[in-house]
Design an enzyme around this catalytic site. Structure first.
Site, PDB file in Angstrom:
ATOM      1  N   ILE A  18       0.791  -0.972   0.075  1.00 32.03           N
ATOM      2  CA  ILE A  18       0.048  -0.028   0.013  1.00 32.03           C
ATOM      3  C   ILE A  18       0.822   1.116  -0.099  1.00 32.03           C
ATOM      4  CG2 ILE A  18      -1.716   1.303   1.267  1.00 32.03           C
ATOM      5  CD1 ILE A  18      -2.829  -1.479   2.498  1.00 32.03           C
ATOM      6  N   ASP A  58      13.644   3.072  10.653  1.00 30.88           N
ATOM      7  CA  ASP A  58      12.781   2.123  11.381  1.00 30.88           C
ATOM      8  C   ASP A  58      11.892   3.125  12.178  1.00 30.88           C
ATOM      9  OD1 ASP A  58      11.777   0.612  13.207  1.00 30.88           O
ATOM     10  OD2 ASP A  58      13.846  -0.184  13.850  1.00 30.88           O
ATOM     11  N   VAL A  59      10.494   2.980  11.797  1.00 30.70           N
ATOM     12  CA  VAL A  59       9.553   3.837  12.543  1.00 30.70           C
ATOM     13  C   VAL A  59       9.391   3.542  13.772  1.00 30.70           C
ATOM     14  CG1 VAL A  59       8.200   4.072  10.346  1.00 30.70           C
ATOM     15  CG2 VAL A  59       7.753   2.199  12.184  1.00 30.70           C
ATOM     16  N   ASN A  85       2.382   4.679   7.426  1.00 29.86           N
ATOM     17  CA  ASN A  85       1.827   3.467   6.696  1.00 29.86           C
ATOM     18  C   ASN A  85       2.350   2.169   7.229  1.00 29.86           C
ATOM     19  OD1 ASN A  85       0.482   1.642   4.325  1.00 29.86           O
ATOM     20  ND2 ASN A  85       2.901   1.597   3.850  1.00 29.86           N
ATOM     21  N   TYR A 159      -2.517  -7.600  16.786  1.00 35.95           N
ATOM     22  CA  TYR A 159      -2.767  -6.595  15.434  1.00 35.95           C
ATOM     23  C   TYR A 159      -4.207  -5.909  15.741  1.00 35.95           C
ATOM     24  CZ  TYR A 159      -3.222  -5.265  10.593  1.00 35.95           C
ATOM     25  OH  TYR A 159      -3.332  -4.638   9.555  1.00 35.95           O
ATOM     26  N   LYS A 163      -4.240  -1.783  16.369  1.00 34.58           N
ATOM     27  CA  LYS A 163      -5.012  -1.091  15.321  1.00 34.58           C
ATOM     28  C   LYS A 163      -6.175  -0.126  15.975  1.00 34.58           C
ATOM     29  CE  LYS A 163      -2.294  -2.155  11.814  1.00 34.58           C
ATOM     30  NZ  LYS A 163      -1.602  -1.020  10.830  1.00 34.58           N
ATOM     31  N   VAL A 192      -6.107  -6.053   1.234  1.00 33.70           N
ATOM     32  CA  VAL A 192      -5.467  -5.457   0.354  1.00 33.70           C
ATOM     33  C   VAL A 192      -4.121  -6.244  -0.097  1.00 33.70           C
ATOM     34  CG1 VAL A 192      -4.409  -3.578  -0.403  1.00 33.70           C
ATOM     35  CG2 VAL A 192      -5.789  -3.456   1.362  1.00 33.70           C
TER      36      VAL A 192
HETATM   37  N1  LIG Z   1      -2.851  -5.717   3.379  1.00 29.61           N
HETATM   38  C1  LIG Z   1      -3.717  -5.633   3.834  1.00 29.61           C
HETATM   39  O1  LIG Z   1      -4.739  -6.432   3.722  1.00 29.61           O
HETATM   40  C2  LIG Z   1      -4.131  -4.518   5.098  1.00 29.61           C
HETATM   41  C3  LIG Z   1      -5.286  -4.293   5.510  1.00 29.61           C
HETATM   42  C4  LIG Z   1      -5.737  -3.240   6.448  1.00 29.61           C
HETATM   43  C5  LIG Z   1      -4.271  -2.407   6.778  1.00 29.61           C
HETATM   44  N2  LIG Z   1      -3.069  -2.704   6.332  1.00 29.61           N
HETATM   45  C6  LIG Z   1      -2.316  -1.882   6.631  1.00 29.61           C
HETATM   46  O2  LIG Z   1      -1.561  -1.408   5.702  1.00 29.61           O
HETATM   47  C7  LIG Z   1      -0.257  -0.901   6.053  1.00 29.61           C
HETATM   48  C8  LIG Z   1       0.841  -1.272   4.840  1.00 29.61           C
HETATM   49  O3  LIG Z   1       0.775  -2.894   4.829  1.00 29.61           O
HETATM   50  P1  LIG Z   1       0.860  -3.563   3.381  1.00 29.61           P
HETATM   51  O4  LIG Z   1      -0.532  -4.561   3.444  1.00 29.61           O
HETATM   52  O5  LIG Z   1       1.306  -2.757   2.290  1.00 29.61           O
HETATM   53  O6  LIG Z   1       2.133  -4.490   3.962  1.00 29.61           O
HETATM   54  P2  LIG Z   1       3.342  -4.689   3.219  1.00 29.61           P
HETATM   55  O7  LIG Z   1       4.100  -5.880   4.330  1.00 29.61           O
HETATM   56  O8  LIG Z   1       3.355  -4.958   1.856  1.00 29.61           O
HETATM   57  O9  LIG Z   1       4.496  -3.515   3.480  1.00 29.61           O
HETATM   58  C9  LIG Z   1       4.671  -3.025   4.584  1.00 29.61           C
HETATM   59  C10 LIG Z   1       5.767  -2.125   4.637  1.00 29.61           C
HETATM   60  O10 LIG Z   1       6.342  -1.660   5.923  1.00 29.61           O
HETATM   61  C11 LIG Z   1       7.692  -1.775   5.901  1.00 29.61           C
HETATM   62  N3  LIG Z   1       8.110  -1.715   7.452  1.00 29.61           N
HETATM   63  C12 LIG Z   1       7.936  -2.834   8.360  1.00 29.61           C
HETATM   64  N4  LIG Z   1       8.468  -2.507   9.433  1.00 29.61           N
HETATM   65  C13 LIG Z   1       8.701  -1.164   9.411  1.00 29.61           C
HETATM   66  C14 LIG Z   1       9.636  -0.145  10.109  1.00 29.61           C
HETATM   67  N5  LIG Z   1       9.887  -0.737  11.438  1.00 29.61           N
HETATM   68  N6  LIG Z   1       9.955   0.818   9.730  1.00 29.61           N
HETATM   69  C15 LIG Z   1       9.830   1.126   8.690  1.00 29.61           C
HETATM   70  N7  LIG Z   1       9.071   0.044   7.679  1.00 29.61           N
HETATM   71  C16 LIG Z   1       8.652  -1.029   8.079  1.00 29.61           C
HETATM   72  C17 LIG Z   1       8.247  -3.113   5.213  1.00 29.61           C
HETATM   73  O11 LIG Z   1       9.409  -3.162   4.959  1.00 29.61           O
HETATM   74  C18 LIG Z   1       6.989  -2.874   3.769  1.00 29.61           C
HETATM   75  O12 LIG Z   1       7.374  -2.174   2.998  1.00 29.61           O
HETATM   76  C19 LIG Z   1       0.190  -1.647   7.271  1.00 29.61           C
HETATM   77  O13 LIG Z   1       0.025  -0.636   8.395  1.00 29.61           O
HETATM   78  C20 LIG Z   1      -1.058  -2.568   7.673  1.00 29.61           C
HETATM   79  O14 LIG Z   1      -1.339  -3.095   8.809  1.00 29.61           O
HETATM   80  C21 LIG Z   1      -2.888  -3.656   5.525  1.00 29.61           C
END
Ligand SMILES: NC(=O)c1ccc[n+]([C@@H]2O[C@H](COP(=O)([O-])OP(=O)(O)OC[C@H]3O[C@@H](n4cnc5c(N)ncnc54)[C@H](O)[C@@H]3O)[C@@H](O)[C@H]2O)c1
Length: 277
Positions: A18, A58-59, A85, A159, A163, A192
């Site tokens: 995302i 690193d967030v 994000n 989680y 959240k 997603v």
């Molecule tokens: N994919 C889904 O179904 C879904 C649904 C609801 C919410 N979300 C939320 O959307 C957001 C993005 O998730 P996604 O689905 O794209 O996942 P993803 O795993 O594809 O991407 C997550 C990104 O965050 C980075 N990351 C992880 N830990 C980190 C840290 N400590 N510091 C900096 N970067 C870090 C990873 O390297 C990766 O690039 C997240 O907050 C997730 O909880 C995802």
């Protein structure tokens, strides 16, 4: 010149999923996008593609977020939008919400990571940016939470809990500072198509699975990114990328106990799907 009015934006976790789609959309609108990720090579690939800036971040490290904000504002001017994000989820062990599978220390480490990355990172970004944005009388914080922050993620207590906390923190930000020029949005998607649900970047498949469970209504990340940016720019606080979530939230609010019974039933159905034939 930008079509959205956003000149400088930071997206955490911008290297994949995302976050990457949000980076592409913002760059497409003309913004300079800082792609911040713990996966630096992935951030560089995205930044090269969109003409942005890659930063290792690193967030869960508050000083690193403060330093990033300072560096970027010194080099490129005010950050108009910061999208928190990056997020993680590890799933419960075999015994569910109180699982200690793998030992207490590893389990607690996973809870800690969820608190730091899913919640405290949003607090750290706000601490670094809210004073600057209030002084300017404008600025936008966009926090990616999840439908799990309004409902629940079956099979992942940490989680779900974190959240919910992320949604609560965004509400506090909006209530505290919304009338002083700070815009706040919180995003609560359902599934997603990203690595988080087992789908690799750029895969055409929408067939992911939380632990092998079929997932309904999986959306592609670019469609999610468009909804997020369009609704954030329209000034919306709660952004529901999957419209059915509004119905589920209404049902939960109107009869919480009935909602719990429904979720218990759903969990039993999922467990049956998983049992060997
Ligand atoms: N994919 C889904 O179904 C879904 C649904 C609801 C919410 N979300 C939320 O959307 C957001 C993005 O998730 P996604 O689905 O794209 O996942 P993803 O795993 O594809 O991407 C997550 C990104 O965050 C980075 N990351 C992880 N830990 C980190 C840290 N400590 N510091 C900096 N970067 C870090 C990873 O390297 C990766 O690039 C997240 O907050 C997730 O909880 C995802």
């Amino acid at each position: 010149m930008t079509t959205s009015g956003i000149k400088v934006a930071i997206v955490t976790g911008g290297g994949h999923g995302i976050g990457r789609a949000l980076c592409r959309r913002l760059a497409n609108d003309g913004a300079l996008v800082i792609v911040a990720d713990i996966d630096e090579p992935a951030a560089s690939v995205v930044a090269d593609e969109i003409g942005g800036v890659a930063r290792l971040l690193d967030v869960s490290d508050e000083r690193a977020i403060a330093r990033l904000v300072e560096d970027i504002e010194d080099a490129h001017g005010p950050i108009d939008m910061f999208i928190s994000n990056a997020g993680v989820g590890y799933g419960d062990g075999s015994s569910g919400a109180i699982s200690t599978e793998g030992g207490m220390n590893p389990v607690d480490d996973r809870w800690d990571a969820c608190w730091k990355i899913n919640v405290m990172a949003h607090v750290y970004a706000a601490r670094a940016l809210v004073p600057r944005m209030l002084a300017r009388g404008e600025g936008h914080l966009v926090n990616i939470a999840s439908a799990a922050g309004l409902l629940s993620q079956i099979g992942d207590a940490a989680y779900s809990a974190t959240k919910h906390a992320a949604v609560g923190f965004a509400e506090s930000l909006a209530i505290n500072y919304g009338d002083q020029g700070l815009a706040v949005s919180v995003v609560c998607p359902q599934a997603v198509a990203t690595r988080m649900i087992g789908i690799e970047d750029d895969s055409d498949s929408m067939d992911g699975g939380f632990g092998g469970n079929a997932v309904d209504g999986v959306m592609p990340p670019n469609a999610v990114a468009d909804i997020v940016i369009d609704q954030a720019l329209a000034g919306r606080f709660l952004i529901l990328t999957h419209p059915e979530v509004a119905t589920y939230v209404q049902r939960k609010a109107s009869d919480h106990d009935r909602w719990i019974s429904g979720m218990q039933r759903f969990r039993r159905e999922i467990s049956q799907d998983e049992s060997p034939a």
